[in-house]
Design a protein around this motif. Sequence first.
Motif, PDB file in Angstrom:
ATOM      1  N   LEU A 189       0.829  -1.201   0.000  1.00 46.94           N
ATOM      2  CA  LEU A 189       0.000   0.000   0.000  1.00 46.94           C
ATOM      3  C   LEU A 189       0.865   1.253   0.000  1.00 46.94           C
ATOM      4  N   ALA A 190       1.893   1.258   0.860  1.00 47.08           N
ATOM      5  CA  ALA A 190       2.777   2.419   0.952  1.00 47.08           C
ATOM      6  C   ALA A 190       3.520   2.651  -0.358  1.00 47.08           C
ATOM      7  N   PHE A 191       4.063   1.581  -0.934  1.00 46.80           N
ATOM      8  CA  PHE A 191       4.836   1.705  -2.169  1.00 46.80           C
ATOM      9  C   PHE A 191       3.953   2.207  -3.310  1.00 46.80           C
ATOM     10  N   THR A 192       2.750   1.665  -3.407  1.00 52.40           N
ATOM     11  CA  THR A 192       1.816   2.090  -4.457  1.00 52.40           C
ATOM     12  C   THR A 192       1.456   3.563  -4.295  1.00 52.40           C
ATOM     13  N   LYS A 193       1.210   3.970  -3.049  1.00 52.03           N
ATOM     14  CA  LYS A 193       0.833   5.372  -2.797  1.00 52.03           C
ATOM     15  C   LYS A 193       1.972   6.316  -3.155  1.00 52.03           C
ATOM     16  N   GLU A 194       3.203   5.960  -2.771  1.00 52.81           N
ATOM     17  CA  GLU A 194       4.341   6.839  -3.057  1.00 52.81           C
ATOM     18  C   GLU A 194       4.665   6.872  -4.544  1.00 52.81           C
ATOM     19  N   LEU A 195       4.374   5.790  -5.250  1.00 53.68           N
ATOM     20  CA  LEU A 195       4.593   5.771  -6.708  1.00 53.68           C
ATOM     21  C   LEU A 195       3.676   6.743  -7.438  1.00 53.68           C
ATOM     22  N   GLU A 196       2.568   7.106  -6.801  1.00 58.97           N
ATOM     23  CA  GLU A 196       1.621   8.025  -7.440  1.00 58.97           C
ATOM     24  C   GLU A 196       2.072   9.484  -7.352  1.00 58.97           C
ATOM     25  N   GLU A 197       3.108   9.754  -6.560  1.00 58.94           N
ATOM     26  CA  GLU A 197       3.574  11.131  -6.387  1.00 58.94           C
ATOM     27  C   GLU A 197       4.184  11.672  -7.683  1.00 58.94           C
ATOM     28  N   ASP A 198       4.009  12.955  -7.889  1.00 60.83           N
ATOM     29  CA  ASP A 198       4.596  13.643  -9.046  1.00 60.83           C
ATOM     30  C   ASP A 198       6.064  13.950  -8.745  1.00 60.83           C
ATOM     31  N   ILE A 199       6.984  13.455  -9.566  1.00 55.71           N
ATOM     32  CA  ILE A 199       8.413  13.661  -9.295  1.00 55.71           C
ATOM     33  C   ILE A 199       9.061  14.624 -10.283  1.00 55.71           C
ATOM     34  N   ARG A 200       8.268  15.419 -10.990  1.00 56.14           N
ATOM     35  CA  ARG A 200       8.867  16.339 -11.972  1.00 56.14           C
ATOM     36  C   ARG A 200       9.838  17.316 -11.315  1.00 56.14           C
ATOM     37  N   GLU A 201       9.484  17.799 -10.137  1.00 57.45           N
ATOM     38  CA  GLU A 201      10.405  18.693  -9.433  1.00 57.45           C
ATOM     39  C   GLU A 201      11.620  17.937  -8.925  1.00 57.45           C
ATOM     40  N   ASP A 202      11.407  16.716  -8.452  1.00 58.73           N
ATOM     41  CA  ASP A 202      12.524  15.910  -7.952  1.00 58.73           C
ATOM     42  C   ASP A 202      13.540  15.617  -9.051  1.00 58.73           C
TER      43      ASP A 202
END
Length: 659
Positions: free
Chosen positions: A430-443
């Motif tokens: 659940l945690a991994f799936t949720k964090e994968l949904e984050e937008d990383i364009r700034e990162d």
Amino acid sequence: MNNIPVSPIEALNAAIQNHNPFSKAGIVKEQDIWGKGFPDLPTLNAHASDAIFQAVKKVKTSQSSQEKVTSLVLTASMGVGKSHILNRTRHRLESNGNALFVYASVNNYTDLNFIKYQFQQTLVNSLSRISSQGVMQCQEIAAAMANECFKAINPATPNLSPQKILDQFDQVCASWATKNKNYMKALTKQFLKTRSNVDPYIVRAVLWTLSETETPFAIKWLSGEELDKSKAEELGLPTNSGKTNQEREVESLNNVQKILNLVSYYRPIIICFDEIDVKTSCRDDGLTTPQVIADLVKRLYDTLEQSELSQGLVIITVMAPDTWQQTVNMMPGSIADRVSTYTQRKPIDLNYLNGDYLVDLVKLWLQDFYQVRNLNPPHAVYPFEESQLREYGRGKPTVREALIWCAENFKVFMPPMPELPEDPAERFDLAFTKELEEDIREDMKDSFTIANAICFGFATLIDETVDNVKINNIMTEVKPKLQNAGWINFKIIGVENGRKIKIGVAVIQTSQSDLVAGLRRLIDYQKFDLTRGCLVRSQSKIEKISKSSQAYKLLEKLVAVEKGGEVVYLIEEQIKPLIALIAVYQKCTEYNLTEEEVFDFISQKKLTFDNLLLREILSDPSNQMPVVDDEDELQLLDDIFNPTSSDDTDDGDLSDQFS
């Protein structure tokens, strides 16, 4: 922004949930001083930066040799914004191009018994930083020296830009060599006719920085390091060999004086000593770090014999108020007078934030956050309220405290997280799936974030064998720390097919000037104890490198067979899982997981073992240059040098280089 419709609240809140612009705020690193840095509120502590520039103006314009050196002390508690002032100073100097900047982070000084030798290295390291003209600060000086020689021969000679001279210098030296003539010898001889009171070896070494091929050796020699005998003879410099550290320490102050006296003919110099407050370390004579630095400042002040023609020098020492009051100000022998001459022994205190400053600071930080996402908030400090910020600002927080508070409170109301599953494995998924949904364009723009994620990925593979490489350890502190200055992010220590390997990894997503600085470290295998260097950078950024640039030449050295280094493209799909995994690790308590469980699940599911980015870093280098823009090949550069051999005198040849 007033004419732009306010963005939907859902879009604003989603952006806020996905990225916190304050999350990396607060702690200032050395690379922040030299790089783009962070949003700066010019009105905050303007009295301090104004004093610095007034001091620079005074030493530059004074006709008295006794007023060519001055010093200031900035005092403030931790986090108030001392480094912000230094970053502001450097950026303004870079935009104006009217002074040289030397930054000495005392955190990097590993042995107080050799402080002068380490400062010599700091000085040369700073002079090798890229300036506003796209070349090193020392190359700007070398170009000014060369132009001075040319004009002494022929006053009608036009001033040449540093880049123009750099583009042709090696070609001209080679052309002279075919006629058994030495261009550098002639140039040095001509310069010494103009300025006879300078060290000829220092002059020659600085001029050698105009050579793309010899610049690394010239910088190494100027730093006081040893050159191979054949290379020293080729450059016409002493080898610096056979000296003990004690002997180098004795010579260093004299070398520093010679370098500063030379370069100050062309630009004022600002030297900044930062992070001096550590009092637990002592020199053999019992002096603590603040005392050692104060003593060094006094020695610099007393020994620098500035001429009336020079542009002058300003020394800034940054410290906590109690360090000044209880340590430096109490030292004997007029040391405090020398450390703070510009304000007659009165330190310049930095101010804490108040409500108005905090509102303005938050507006500045959020302006870029919303602009890059094409969002228009209902007001400039959303999701904060100005009244909320002013109330917090009444407590007069430090800049660091305020930014950390902003990071903790930069949030909007979101639906509560669903109840977590009982099974730890399901919680991890659940945690991994949720964090994968984050937008990383700034990162993707943040070298530090990317490097941390890659480093974390390799840390989960310690004792594993991936593609014939057994990973034994990950070293996050690359030594020598002073010379590395954070450019090589970490080292992978392992064994490949029975052979020990040490791979230095540098993630550089910022400017080409940063790329040059990083690559210079990455190809110096001997200094940083590497067997291979690996640059990680987006393909689109690699493709923009010009074939005539310094960065391209350094890339060629990195991937050459003798170096065996490589360039690995940063691909969003490959780095995104690593960013998600380190986020899960950092937020493990939110998901009711332990750090050990996170590592175990990553290993069981082979989430890093199968990651293509990590495997590419470990793979055998191809020794092939990455594809870059060929636009330069379509342009013919003017041959600014036209060597002739009709004259027997070196001076005549020098003057005839220009049509």
